[in-house]
Design an enzyme around this catalytic site. Structure first.
Site, PDB file in Angstrom:
ATOM      1  N   GLY A  58      58.083  41.114 155.244  1.00 12.17           N
ATOM      2  CA  GLY A  58      59.236  41.587 154.467  1.00 12.17           C
ATOM      3  C   GLY A  58      60.381  40.652 153.807  1.00 12.17           C
ATOM      4  O   GLY A  58      60.552  39.720 154.947  1.00 12.17           O
ATOM      5  N   ALA A  59      60.884  40.564 152.752  1.00 14.89           N
ATOM      6  CA  ALA A  59      61.788  39.417 152.277  1.00 14.89           C
ATOM      7  C   ALA A  59      62.893  39.145 153.224  1.00 14.89           C
ATOM      8  O   ALA A  59      63.090  37.979 153.672  1.00 14.89           O
ATOM      9  CB  ALA A  59      62.046  39.830 150.901  1.00 14.89           C
ATOM     10  N   ASP A 252      61.322  42.101 146.405  1.00 12.11           N
ATOM     11  CA  ASP A 252      61.255  40.443 147.219  1.00 12.11           C
ATOM     12  C   ASP A 252      61.873  39.547 146.321  1.00 12.11           C
ATOM     13  O   ASP A 252      61.901  38.274 146.760  1.00 12.11           O
ATOM     14  CB  ASP A 252      59.547  39.955 147.342  1.00 12.11           C
ATOM     15  CG  ASP A 252      58.942  41.110 148.329  1.00 12.11           C
ATOM     16  OD1 ASP A 252      58.567  42.143 147.734  1.00 12.11           O
ATOM     17  OD2 ASP A 252      58.892  40.571 149.478  1.00 12.11           O
TER      18      ASP A 252
HETATM   19  O1  MRU Z   1      54.035  40.864 151.886  1.00 10.03           O
HETATM   20  P1  MRU Z   1      55.314  41.620 152.670  1.00 10.03           P
HETATM   21  O2  MRU Z   1      54.738  42.938 153.438  1.00 10.03           O
HETATM   22  O3  MRU Z   1      56.102  40.665 153.371  1.00 10.03           O
HETATM   23  O4  MRU Z   1      55.995  42.174 151.271  1.00 10.03           O
HETATM   24  C1  MRU Z   1      57.182  42.485 151.457  1.00 10.03           C
HETATM   25  C2  MRU Z   1      57.576  43.984 151.525  1.00 10.03           C
HETATM   26  O5  MRU Z   1      57.644  44.577 152.480  1.00 10.03           O
HETATM   27  C3  MRU Z   1      58.063  44.598 150.160  1.00 10.03           C
HETATM   28  O6  MRU Z   1      57.630  44.094 149.070  1.00 10.03           O
HETATM   29  C4  MRU Z   1      59.235  45.063 150.310  1.00 10.03           C
HETATM   30  O7  MRU Z   1      59.528  46.277 149.577  1.00 10.03           O
HETATM   31  C5  MRU Z   1      60.245  44.114 150.019  1.00 10.03           C
HETATM   32  S1  MRU Z   1      61.113  43.469 151.468  1.00 10.03           S
HETATM   33  C6  MRU Z   1      62.420  44.489 151.878  1.00 10.03           C
END
Ligand code: MRU
Length: 368
Positions: A58-59, A252
């Site tokens: 998650g970003a 992200d």
């Molecule tokens: O690959 P991840 O699980 O790190 O991806 C990020 C996410 O969970 C999503 O894309 C999300 O919508 C953005 S983070 C709040």
């Protein structure tokens, strides 16, 4: 947020009893939803591995984890050389989410101005600041974003829609597990639910890693928010049936022009939303906005992850253990781009801690 009625954040520092050095505790997200495991991270390389393997993901959370990774690196060796080498490794770990770059730059910007002897304390302090800021930003996103759900609820009541429930569709996991606490896309949902609005969430499973089915469904259940998991291919159909009032996703990286880079599959949801006049929002704290770029399609590096994420699925075996099973033919090729870009023209609005902005007016959210 609450886990079995106990308050947790996704990441926090703690003193090790063994040697009184600081360690960082994380919720190991590769074990959810079946096991709730806290992992203790003692060294930089362990945190780097936790980011790479998505024990933390998650970003906003990988930004916070990267900040603590820098603090762990400095605790071992506060020299310029070690600091810069550690930062460079972090930058390569997950290229798409800009929060990681933002957090590493913020840590470096502070620490490189200090003598090595002062860096350890400053690094832990700044990492904690980044975490506190994340929580405040997400709470503000919740306060702004819930007005959309409130408006949809009022509309449903006036139109005497059966049960006047507001149906929100979300993709991936942009809840508290993707942040330090509270979440981005789920912040408006939690705020609306807490305010007593009758809402229901359609949770995209989000292949290949199933962040929706595994993480979003788990955290919504912990908070008592009504929800239903749907296959990634179902969202468009539900919109055609009038069963989705609005879509809220996280991001992200968002460009200065409002292109939204988010988990793979988001673009297809935005296309379906556009075709069905369903409003499509991205909930985005300011560290996720990359003001240096305009065009998401050409300027954002899309992370490609290992094809094994498609080849194998993890689940709970009859004996209660977590097991991986292969779901594609042995020898088959698999390609796994982890993110896609939704052009600003498909985005109704961007919910930030400053308010809700049409993509063309996103620059109004920029703090000087
Ligand atoms: O690959 P991840 O699980 O790190 O991806 C990020 C996410 O969970 C999503 O894309 C999300 O919508 C953005 S983070 C709040």
């Amino acid at each position: 947020m609450l886990v079995n009625s106990q308050l947790y954040r996704t990441i926090w520092p703690q003193r090790s009893r063994a040697n009184s050095l600081a360690v960082v505790c994380i919720i190991d997200q590769t074990k959810l939803p079946h096991q709730f495991v806290i992992a203790s991270i003692e060294h930089f390389q362990q945190m780097l591995a936790a980011i790479n393997t998505m024990q933390v993901r998650g970003a906003p959370l990988i930004g916070a984890a990267a900040a603590y990774a820098i603090a762990l690196a400095v605790q071992d060796d506060a020299s310029d050389q070690h600091l810069q080498a550690s930062a460079a490794q972090l930058m390569q770990s997950r290229p798409t989410a800009v929060n990681l770059h933002w957090a590493v730059q913020r840590m470096l910007g502070l620490l490189m101005t200090l003598p090595a002897s002062d860096r350890n304390q400053a690094a832990w302090h700044e990492a904690a600041n980044i975490c506190e800021q994340d929580v405040l930003l997400n709470q503000a996103i919740g306060r702004h974003g819930w007005t959309l759900i409130q408006a949809a609820s009022e509309h449903a009541k006036v139109s005497q829609v059966q049960g006047s429930v507001v149906n929100v569709l979300t993709h991936c996991n942009a809840g508290w597990l993707a942040t330090v606490d509270f979440g981005t896309a789920l912040a408006p949902i939690y705020t609306a639910h807490n305010a007593g609005i009758n809402l229901h969430v359609w949770v995209d499973e989000t292949r290949p890693r199933n962040q929706g089915a595994s993480l979003t469904a788990w955290e919504l259940a912990q908070h008592g928010v009504p929800h239903t998991i749907i296959s990634d291919n179902a969202g468009g159909h539900l919109m055609q049936q009038g069963l989705v009032d609005l879509v809220i996703v996280g991001a992200d990286r968002v460009t200065s022009q409002g292109d939204v880079c988010n988990k793979i599959g988001t673009y297809l949801k935005a296309l379906a939303a556009f075709d069905n006049d369903v409003p499509f929002y991205a909930a985005v704290p300011s560290p996720t906005i990359d003001w240096t770029i305009t065009d998401g399609l050409t300027e954002i590096e899309i992370e490609h992850r290992h094809g094994d994420e498609l080849a194998y699925m993890q689940g709970l075996a009859a004996d209660g253990s977590l097991q991986n099973i292969r779901v594609i033919p042995v020898g088959a090729q698999a390609m796994n781009p982890a993110f896609d870009v939704t052009p600003a023209r498909l985005v109704t609005g961007i919910i930030t801690e400053q308010g809700i902005f049409p993509p063309a007016e996103l620059s109004l959210s920029r703090q000087t």
